[in-house]
Design a protein around this motif. Structure first.
Motif, PDB file in Angstrom:
ATOM      1  N   SER A 131    -123.932 -63.909 -38.688  1.00  9.21           N
ATOM      2  CA  SER A 131    -125.137 -63.173 -37.999  1.00  9.21           C
ATOM      3  C   SER A 131    -124.845 -62.483 -36.794  1.00  9.21           C
ATOM      4  O   SER A 131    -123.586 -62.736 -36.327  1.00  9.21           O
ATOM      5  CB  SER A 131    -126.225 -64.324 -37.707  1.00  9.21           C
ATOM      6  OG  SER A 131    -126.855 -65.178 -38.872  1.00  9.21           O
ATOM      7  N   ARG A 132    -125.750 -61.692 -36.363  1.00  9.14           N
ATOM      8  CA  ARG A 132    -125.531 -61.066 -35.117  1.00  9.14           C
ATOM      9  C   ARG A 132    -126.746 -60.876 -34.295  1.00  9.14           C
ATOM     10  O   ARG A 132    -127.872 -60.848 -34.696  1.00  9.14           O
ATOM     11  CB  ARG A 132    -124.922 -59.470 -35.277  1.00  9.14           C
ATOM     12  CG  ARG A 132    -124.770 -58.799 -33.960  1.00  9.14           C
ATOM     13  CD  ARG A 132    -124.240 -57.424 -34.397  1.00  9.14           C
ATOM     14  NE  ARG A 132    -123.957 -56.826 -33.204  1.00  9.14           N
ATOM     15  CZ  ARG A 132    -123.417 -55.510 -33.284  1.00  9.14           C
ATOM     16  NH1 ARG A 132    -123.272 -54.692 -34.252  1.00  9.14           N
ATOM     17  NH2 ARG A 132    -123.176 -54.918 -31.861  1.00  9.14           N
ATOM     18  N   VAL A 133    -126.480 -61.015 -32.901  1.00 10.03           N
ATOM     19  CA  VAL A 133    -127.559 -60.755 -31.965  1.00 10.03           C
ATOM     20  C   VAL A 133    -127.629 -59.665 -31.239  1.00 10.03           C
ATOM     21  O   VAL A 133    -126.854 -59.150 -30.619  1.00 10.03           O
ATOM     22  CB  VAL A 133    -127.589 -61.971 -31.067  1.00 10.03           C
ATOM     23  CG1 VAL A 133    -128.638 -61.782 -29.837  1.00 10.03           C
ATOM     24  CG2 VAL A 133    -127.720 -63.203 -31.638  1.00 10.03           C
ATOM     25  N   PHE A 134    -128.971 -58.784 -31.067  1.00  8.97           N
ATOM     26  CA  PHE A 134    -128.863 -57.747 -30.261  1.00  8.97           C
ATOM     27  C   PHE A 134    -129.777 -58.005 -29.379  1.00  8.97           C
ATOM     28  O   PHE A 134    -131.103 -58.436 -29.490  1.00  8.97           O
ATOM     29  CB  PHE A 134    -129.604 -56.505 -31.140  1.00  8.97           C
ATOM     30  CG  PHE A 134    -128.780 -55.965 -31.925  1.00  8.97           C
ATOM     31  CD1 PHE A 134    -128.013 -54.737 -31.468  1.00  8.97           C
ATOM     32  CD2 PHE A 134    -128.317 -56.120 -33.467  1.00  8.97           C
ATOM     33  CE1 PHE A 134    -127.129 -53.912 -32.401  1.00  8.97           C
ATOM     34  CE2 PHE A 134    -127.433 -55.478 -34.184  1.00  8.97           C
ATOM     35  CZ  PHE A 134    -126.922 -54.426 -33.644  1.00  8.97           C
ATOM     36  N   ASN A 135    -129.351 -58.116 -28.003  1.00 11.40           N
ATOM     37  CA  ASN A 135    -130.031 -58.375 -26.772  1.00 11.40           C
ATOM     38  C   ASN A 135    -130.616 -57.180 -26.094  1.00 11.40           C
ATOM     39  O   ASN A 135    -129.826 -56.402 -25.692  1.00 11.40           O
ATOM     40  CB  ASN A 135    -129.160 -59.241 -25.973  1.00 11.40           C
ATOM     41  CG  ASN A 135    -130.053 -59.821 -24.735  1.00 11.40           C
ATOM     42  OD1 ASN A 135    -130.675 -59.292 -24.080  1.00 11.40           O
ATOM     43  ND2 ASN A 135    -129.658 -61.271 -24.446  1.00 11.40           N
ATOM     44  N   GLN A 136    -132.060 -57.162 -25.873  1.00 10.33           N
ATOM     45  CA  GLN A 136    -132.584 -55.960 -25.180  1.00 10.33           C
ATOM     46  C   GLN A 136    -132.192 -55.752 -23.933  1.00 10.33           C
ATOM     47  O   GLN A 136    -132.057 -54.632 -23.407  1.00 10.33           O
ATOM     48  CB  GLN A 136    -133.908 -55.975 -25.334  1.00 10.33           C
ATOM     49  CG  GLN A 136    -134.791 -54.700 -24.806  1.00 10.33           C
ATOM     50  CD  GLN A 136    -136.255 -54.994 -25.009  1.00 10.33           C
ATOM     51  OE1 GLN A 136    -136.823 -55.977 -24.895  1.00 10.33           O
ATOM     52  NE2 GLN A 136    -136.939 -53.747 -24.934  1.00 10.33           N
ATOM     53  N   ASP A 137    -131.587 -56.853 -23.235  1.00  9.57           N
ATOM     54  CA  ASP A 137    -131.148 -56.601 -21.714  1.00  9.57           C
ATOM     55  C   ASP A 137    -129.636 -55.653 -21.821  1.00  9.57           C
ATOM     56  O   ASP A 137    -129.534 -55.278 -20.854  1.00  9.57           O
ATOM     57  CB  ASP A 137    -130.854 -58.005 -21.369  1.00  9.57           C
ATOM     58  CG  ASP A 137    -131.829 -58.727 -20.686  1.00  9.57           C
ATOM     59  OD1 ASP A 137    -133.173 -58.207 -21.103  1.00  9.57           O
ATOM     60  OD2 ASP A 137    -131.954 -59.802 -20.248  1.00  9.57           O
ATOM     61  N   PHE A 151    -128.303 -63.483 -40.690  1.00  6.93           N
ATOM     62  CA  PHE A 151    -129.204 -63.028 -39.724  1.00  6.93           C
ATOM     63  C   PHE A 151    -129.014 -62.005 -38.852  1.00  6.93           C
ATOM     64  O   PHE A 151    -127.986 -61.859 -38.335  1.00  6.93           O
ATOM     65  CB  PHE A 151    -129.883 -64.274 -38.695  1.00  6.93           C
ATOM     66  CG  PHE A 151    -130.693 -65.265 -39.218  1.00  6.93           C
ATOM     67  CD1 PHE A 151    -131.538 -65.052 -40.348  1.00  6.93           C
ATOM     68  CD2 PHE A 151    -130.624 -66.697 -38.826  1.00  6.93           C
ATOM     69  CE1 PHE A 151    -132.554 -66.080 -40.698  1.00  6.93           C
ATOM     70  CE2 PHE A 151    -131.468 -67.586 -39.279  1.00  6.93           C
ATOM     71  CZ  PHE A 151    -132.417 -67.329 -40.434  1.00  6.93           C
ATOM     72  N   LEU A 152    -130.000 -61.025 -38.673  1.00 10.44           N
ATOM     73  CA  LEU A 152    -129.961 -60.206 -37.382  1.00 10.44           C
ATOM     74  C   LEU A 152    -130.974 -60.188 -36.480  1.00 10.44           C
ATOM     75  O   LEU A 152    -131.991 -60.201 -36.776  1.00 10.44           O
ATOM     76  CB  LEU A 152    -130.094 -58.427 -38.176  1.00 10.44           C
ATOM     77  CG  LEU A 152    -129.415 -57.217 -37.101  1.00 10.44           C
ATOM     78  CD1 LEU A 152    -129.236 -56.402 -37.926  1.00 10.44           C
ATOM     79  CD2 LEU A 152    -130.368 -57.267 -36.005  1.00 10.44           C
ATOM     80  N   LEU A 153    -130.517 -60.936 -35.319  1.00  9.94           N
ATOM     81  CA  LEU A 153    -131.554 -61.319 -34.343  1.00  9.94           C
ATOM     82  C   LEU A 153    -131.609 -60.382 -33.315  1.00  9.94           C
ATOM     83  O   LEU A 153    -130.687 -59.931 -32.691  1.00  9.94           O
ATOM     84  CB  LEU A 153    -131.103 -62.644 -33.935  1.00  9.94           C
ATOM     85  CG  LEU A 153    -130.827 -63.774 -34.576  1.00  9.94           C
ATOM     86  CD1 LEU A 153    -129.663 -64.965 -34.337  1.00  9.94           C
ATOM     87  CD2 LEU A 153    -132.229 -64.477 -35.341  1.00  9.94           C
ATOM     88  N   VAL A 154    -133.018 -59.988 -33.214  1.00  2.00           N
ATOM     89  CA  VAL A 154    -133.463 -58.820 -32.061  1.00  2.00           C
ATOM     90  C   VAL A 154    -134.049 -59.656 -31.017  1.00  2.00           C
ATOM     91  O   VAL A 154    -135.206 -59.981 -31.481  1.00  2.00           O
ATOM     92  CB  VAL A 154    -133.902 -57.808 -33.044  1.00  2.00           C
ATOM     93  CG1 VAL A 154    -134.189 -56.601 -31.840  1.00  2.00           C
ATOM     94  CG2 VAL A 154    -133.219 -57.191 -33.705  1.00  2.00           C
ATOM     95  N   GLU A 155    -133.836 -59.664 -29.881  1.00  2.00           N
ATOM     96  CA  GLU A 155    -134.604 -60.425 -28.962  1.00  2.00           C
ATOM     97  C   GLU A 155    -134.474 -59.598 -27.498  1.00  2.00           C
ATOM     98  O   GLU A 155    -133.823 -58.926 -27.323  1.00  2.00           O
ATOM     99  CB  GLU A 155    -133.940 -61.835 -28.721  1.00  2.00           C
ATOM    100  CG  GLU A 155    -132.666 -61.889 -27.878  1.00  2.00           C
ATOM    101  CD  GLU A 155    -132.889 -62.025 -26.466  1.00  2.00           C
ATOM    102  OE1 GLU A 155    -134.142 -62.299 -25.920  1.00  2.00           O
ATOM    103  OE2 GLU A 155    -131.702 -62.141 -25.594  1.00  2.00           O
ATOM    104  N   GLY A 156    -135.669 -59.813 -26.749  1.00  2.00           N
ATOM    105  CA  GLY A 156    -135.937 -59.299 -25.327  1.00  2.00           C
ATOM    106  C   GLY A 156    -137.548 -59.117 -25.353  1.00  2.00           C
ATOM    107  O   GLY A 156    -138.237 -59.638 -26.146  1.00  2.00           O
ATOM    108  N   ILE A 157    -137.762 -58.961 -23.886  1.00  2.00           N
ATOM    109  CA  ILE A 157    -139.218 -58.979 -23.606  1.00  2.00           C
ATOM    110  C   ILE A 157    -140.030 -57.913 -24.091  1.00  2.00           C
ATOM    111  O   ILE A 157    -141.213 -58.232 -24.335  1.00  2.00           O
ATOM    112  CB  ILE A 157    -139.157 -58.950 -22.037  1.00  2.00           C
ATOM    113  CG1 ILE A 157    -138.804 -57.652 -21.678  1.00  2.00           C
ATOM    114  CG2 ILE A 157    -138.688 -60.270 -21.513  1.00  2.00           C
ATOM    115  CD1 ILE A 157    -139.118 -57.375 -20.207  1.00  2.00           C
TER     116      ILE A 157
END
Length: 214
Positions: free
Chosen positions: A28-34, A119-125
């Motif tokens: 899986s990979r995480v994309f962090n909006q920060d 999973f492609l995880l996209v996270e951020g405020i």
């Protein structure tokens, strides 16, 4: 590939949850909006009369590049058509089955058993406030937080650049409230979670929602 968007209040556990999911589901990979904030000296930032940057608004991020990067990752996926989360016979995910202890973030799962899950995880405020990115998500989760818990946790966090005095009450909290209202007005399907609960419990809640809908 399952595209999962996780948004919500500052200090609500978004990044920690995604990092644990990444450890369990190794493909899986995480994309962090920060990672997509404009640089501090960029003229596109909104500043107040004291040159304090408002980091809580969409214009503070390079959202086009983030969207393009996520879309590129989806297109590269070898399992783009696979949108199921196999539980290997388990009825539901439980904290005791995943973590070594109620207060521990160490997992006792063997990642080798979950190589079939992407999973492609996209996270951020604000990731779910961007309609194009929100539309890419198969699942959307929003971690809510009350004022006192959010403020208490924020005081123990270190930021770069460091919070200016009064930043939380002037920007972080009121924009969380307005950003949440703006997201709700989009009418996207979403699961709201209580960010005051433990990381362990909210991670299990996320997995159980995905498992039941898959």
């Amino acid at each position: 590939m399952l595209v999962v968007g996780i948004s919500g209040a500052t200090c609500s556990g978004k990044t920690t949850i995604c990092n644990i999911l990444r450890r369990i589901f190794v493909n899986s990979r995480v994309f962090n909006q920060d990672d997509y904030y404009w640089k501090e000296d960029d003229s596109r930032h909104v500043r107040d009369e004291n040159s304090v940057i408002n980091w809580e608004i969409l214009s503070g991020f390079d959202m086009k590049t983030m969207h393009d990067d996520i879309l590129d990752e989806i297109h590269k996926s070898k399992e783009i058509s696979k949108k199921t989360l196999e539980l290997n016979g388990a009825k539901e995910w439980r904290v005791d089955d995943i973590f070594t202890g109620a207060d521990s973030l160490e997992t006792k799962l063997d990642p080798a058993n979950f190589k079939h899950v992407n999973f492609l995880l996209v996270e951020g405020i604000l990731v779910l406030n961007d309609p194009k990115i929100s539309d890419l998500c198969d699942y959307r989760f929003f971690l809510e937080l009350d004022y006192d818990t959010c403020w208490s946790r924020r005081q123990h966090r270190t930021y770069d650049p460091q919070d200016q005095e009064g930043y939380f009450t002037k920007y972080a909290w009121p924009y969380y409230v307005s950003n949440k209202q703006e997201f709700e007005s989009l009418g996207k399907p979403v699961t709201f979670l209580n960010g005051a609960k433990s990381i362990q419990q909210n991670l299990c809640n996320i997995l159980n929602v995905i498992s039941k809908r898959s």
